[in-house]
Design a protein around this motif. Structure first.
Motif, short mmCIF file in Angstrom:
data_model
loop_
_atom_site.label_atom_id
_atom_site.label_comp_id
_atom_site.label_asym_id
_atom_site.label_seq_id
_atom_site.Cartn_x
_atom_site.Cartn_y
_atom_site.Cartn_z
N ALA A 50 0.84 -1.19 0.00
CA ALA A 50 0.00 0.00 0.00
C ALA A 50 0.88 1.24 0.00
N SER A 51 2.07 1.13 0.57
CA SER A 51 3.00 2.26 0.65
C SER A 51 4.04 2.18 -0.46
N ILE A 52 4.08 3.19 -1.31
CA ILE A 52 5.06 3.17 -2.40
C ILE A 52 6.47 3.34 -1.84
N ARG A 53 6.60 4.02 -0.72
CA ARG A 53 7.93 4.17 -0.12
C ARG A 53 8.49 2.82 0.30
N ARG A 54 7.65 2.04 0.94
CA ARG A 54 8.10 0.70 1.36
C ARG A 54 8.43 -0.15 0.13
N CYS A 55 7.60 -0.04 -0.89
CA CYS A 55 7.81 -0.80 -2.12
C CYS A 55 9.15 -0.46 -2.76
N LEU A 75 16.75 9.61 0.37
CA LEU A 75 17.06 9.03 1.67
C LEU A 75 16.15 9.54 2.76
N THR A 76 15.60 10.73 2.58
CA THR A 76 14.65 11.26 3.55
C THR A 76 13.31 10.53 3.50
N GLU A 77 13.11 9.72 2.47
CA GLU A 77 11.89 8.95 2.24
C GLU A 77 10.70 9.84 1.92
N GLU A 78 10.93 11.11 1.62
CA GLU A 78 9.84 12.00 1.27
C GLU A 78 9.47 11.89 -0.20
N VAL A 79 10.35 11.33 -1.01
CA VAL A 79 10.08 11.16 -2.44
C VAL A 79 10.29 9.70 -2.79
N ALA A 80 9.31 9.09 -3.45
CA ALA A 80 9.43 7.71 -3.89
C ALA A 80 8.51 7.51 -5.09
N GLY A 81 8.96 6.79 -6.10
CA GLY A 81 8.13 6.55 -7.27
C GLY A 81 8.69 5.44 -8.13
N LEU A 82 7.86 4.96 -9.05
CA LEU A 82 8.23 3.91 -9.99
C LEU A 82 8.01 4.39 -11.41
N THR A 83 8.80 3.84 -12.33
CA THR A 83 8.54 4.02 -13.76
C THR A 83 8.38 2.64 -14.37
N LEU A 84 7.23 2.41 -15.03
CA LEU A 84 6.94 1.11 -15.63
C LEU A 84 7.00 1.20 -17.15
N VAL A 136 5.17 4.67 -17.95
CA VAL A 136 4.17 5.25 -17.06
C VAL A 136 4.82 5.45 -15.71
N THR A 137 4.72 6.66 -15.16
CA THR A 137 5.27 6.92 -13.83
C THR A 137 4.18 6.73 -12.79
N VAL A 138 4.58 6.18 -11.64
CA VAL A 138 3.63 5.82 -10.58
C VAL A 138 4.09 6.48 -9.28
N GLY A 139 3.16 7.17 -8.63
CA GLY A 139 3.43 7.76 -7.32
C GLY A 139 2.48 7.24 -6.27
N GLY A 140 2.62 7.73 -5.06
CA GLY A 140 1.75 7.31 -3.97
C GLY A 140 0.45 8.10 -3.95
N ASP A 157 2.11 9.93 -13.39
CA ASP A 157 0.93 9.67 -14.23
C ASP A 157 -0.19 8.99 -13.46
N VAL A 158 0.19 8.12 -12.51
CA VAL A 158 -0.80 7.30 -11.81
C VAL A 158 -0.60 7.42 -10.30
N GLU A 159 -1.71 7.58 -9.62
CA GLU A 159 -1.73 7.53 -8.16
C GLU A 159 -2.03 6.09 -7.76
N ALA A 160 -1.12 5.45 -7.02
CA ALA A 160 -1.25 4.03 -6.70
C ALA A 160 -2.00 3.81 -5.40
N TYR A 161 -2.97 2.90 -5.44
CA TYR A 161 -3.64 2.44 -4.23
C TYR A 161 -3.05 1.11 -3.75
N GLU A 162 -2.76 0.25 -4.72
CA GLU A 162 -2.20 -1.07 -4.39
C GLU A 162 -1.16 -1.43 -5.44
N ILE A 163 -0.02 -1.88 -4.99
CA ILE A 163 1.08 -2.24 -5.89
C ILE A 163 1.46 -3.69 -5.62
#
Length: 354
Positions: A264-269, A308-317, A324-328, A335-341
């Motif tokens: 659920a957390s993109i940072r953890r992912c 490293l501050t964990e304030e920014v985290a994202g994926l590119t698929l 497609v870029t994915v954020g929390g 591009d996409v707000e993620a609910y579940e990854i």
């Protein structure tokens, strides 16, 4: 039992327990000594002498004591097992009948609730912990850690990823005294008693309360986000404010969970992908940032962004020749707000039905 019979039983049982302050004091005094005179009861309690006789006769009428009309009159205790034998059976039958008529309140309809009772906050905390399917974020006091140890252990055994903060740090059990890996994937401490008590299950079902609310119940409140999309407020607060300032690590599971994993957390992912290394594939359930329309994207993880501050985290698929870029939650730049990854090693995994 008919409704009228149940009502009569409730009234009858209630009468046996509607003892006044004087009646309670007198009854306990007689029980402790076996038998007393009226003067002895007055000496051993705060009951005024003129009120003693009325008080003990009330106890006699209820079948709790026996009066021996001698000079002076003696008040004799009756064995509580005998005195309450009938009411005990009635109470058990009454509870069974009431339980059969009980309809659980439908709390799911309320997205956000404000609760004041300490016991209610604790009940919701337990429910959030046991409700998690794949991810838990927690900030607990040492007392709450002990209270919910069994539930947390069951969650980790079921494969739930648990990020836990224990606060205040000065009161946290040391890793030598407590097996944190039995109840958490990663456990940290945070200074100060100002840290709130927080629990978030799968990024949605959330509880937020002050430590004071769980100590004295006086003019303190807890907020419940009941499986609501607004739970991201608590989840985001935990990830950016609490977790990043919980500086001492008590324990961390270096082995990690097997893939596929659900987040659920993109940072953890993103952190897990960086630590695990190699090629990954993702299926993301979320919504388009521009249109707000629900959107599921699948593809190979081409890049990750993380500070490293964990304030920014994202994926590119990479998906169908496009990126497609994915954020929390409440993403704006992606591009996409993620609910579940859901992350897999060889191909984009299917989302689990829940």
């Amino acid at each position: 039992m008919s409704r009228d019979e149940l009502r009569s039983t409730v009234e009858r049982v209630g009468e046996r327990f509607t003892l006044g302050e004087y009646e309670i004091d007198a009854y306990l005094a007689v029980l402790e000594h076996g038998q007393l005179t009226a003067s002895e009861i007055a000496d051993r309690t705060d009951i005024p002498q003129p009120r003693v006789y009325d008080t003990v006769r009330s106890l006699s009428d209820r079948g709790l004591v026996e009066l021996r009309e001698s000079r002076p009159m003696k008040i004799i205790a009756i064995d509580p097992a005998e005195a309450f034998e009938n009411v005990q059976g009635s109470l058990e039958r009454m509870v069974d009948e009431l339980e059969a008529r009980y309809t659980a309140p439908a709390r799911d309809t309320e997205a956000v609730s404000l609760v004041k009772s300490r016991s209610t906050i604790l009940r919701y905390l337990e429910e959030v912990i046991t409700d998690a399917d794949y991810e838990l974020a927690l900030a607990l006091t040492p007392d709450l850690l002990t209270r919910f140890e069994a539930e947390l252990s069951a969650a980790t055994d079921a494969g739930v990823s648990v990020d836990m903060i224990i606060t205040p740090a000065s009161e946290a059990p040391s890793p030598e005294e407590f097996d944190y890996l039995d109840v958490a994937t990663t456990a940290r401490t945070r200074r100060g008693i100002t840290t709130p008590v927080v629990a978030v299950a799968d990024g949605e079902y959330s509880v937020y309360a002050t430590q004071d609310a769980l100590r004295d119940d006086q003019d303190r409140y807890g907020v419940i986000f009941n499986r609501s999309a607004l739970g991201f407020l608590v989840s985001g607060f935990f990830g950016t404010v609490l977790w990043t300032t919980a500086t001492e690590t008590l324990a961390e599971n270096g082995e990690g969970r097997p893939f596929p994993r659900t987040y659920a957390s993109i940072r953890r992912c993103v952190k897990d992908l960086i630590e695990a290394g190699g090629e990954f594939y993702a299926t993301v359930d979320g919504r388009d940032v521009e249109t707000g329309v629900s959107r599921v994207v699948r593809g190979r993880v081409a890049d990750v962004s993380f500070e490293l501050t964990e304030e920014v985290a994202g994926l590119t698929l990479e998906t169908d020749g496009d990126e497609v870029t994915v954020g929390g939650r409440v993403a704006a730049l992606e591009d996409v707000e993620a609910y579940e990854i859901r992350i897999g090693r060889s191909e984009p995994p299917e989302l689990e039905d829940r």
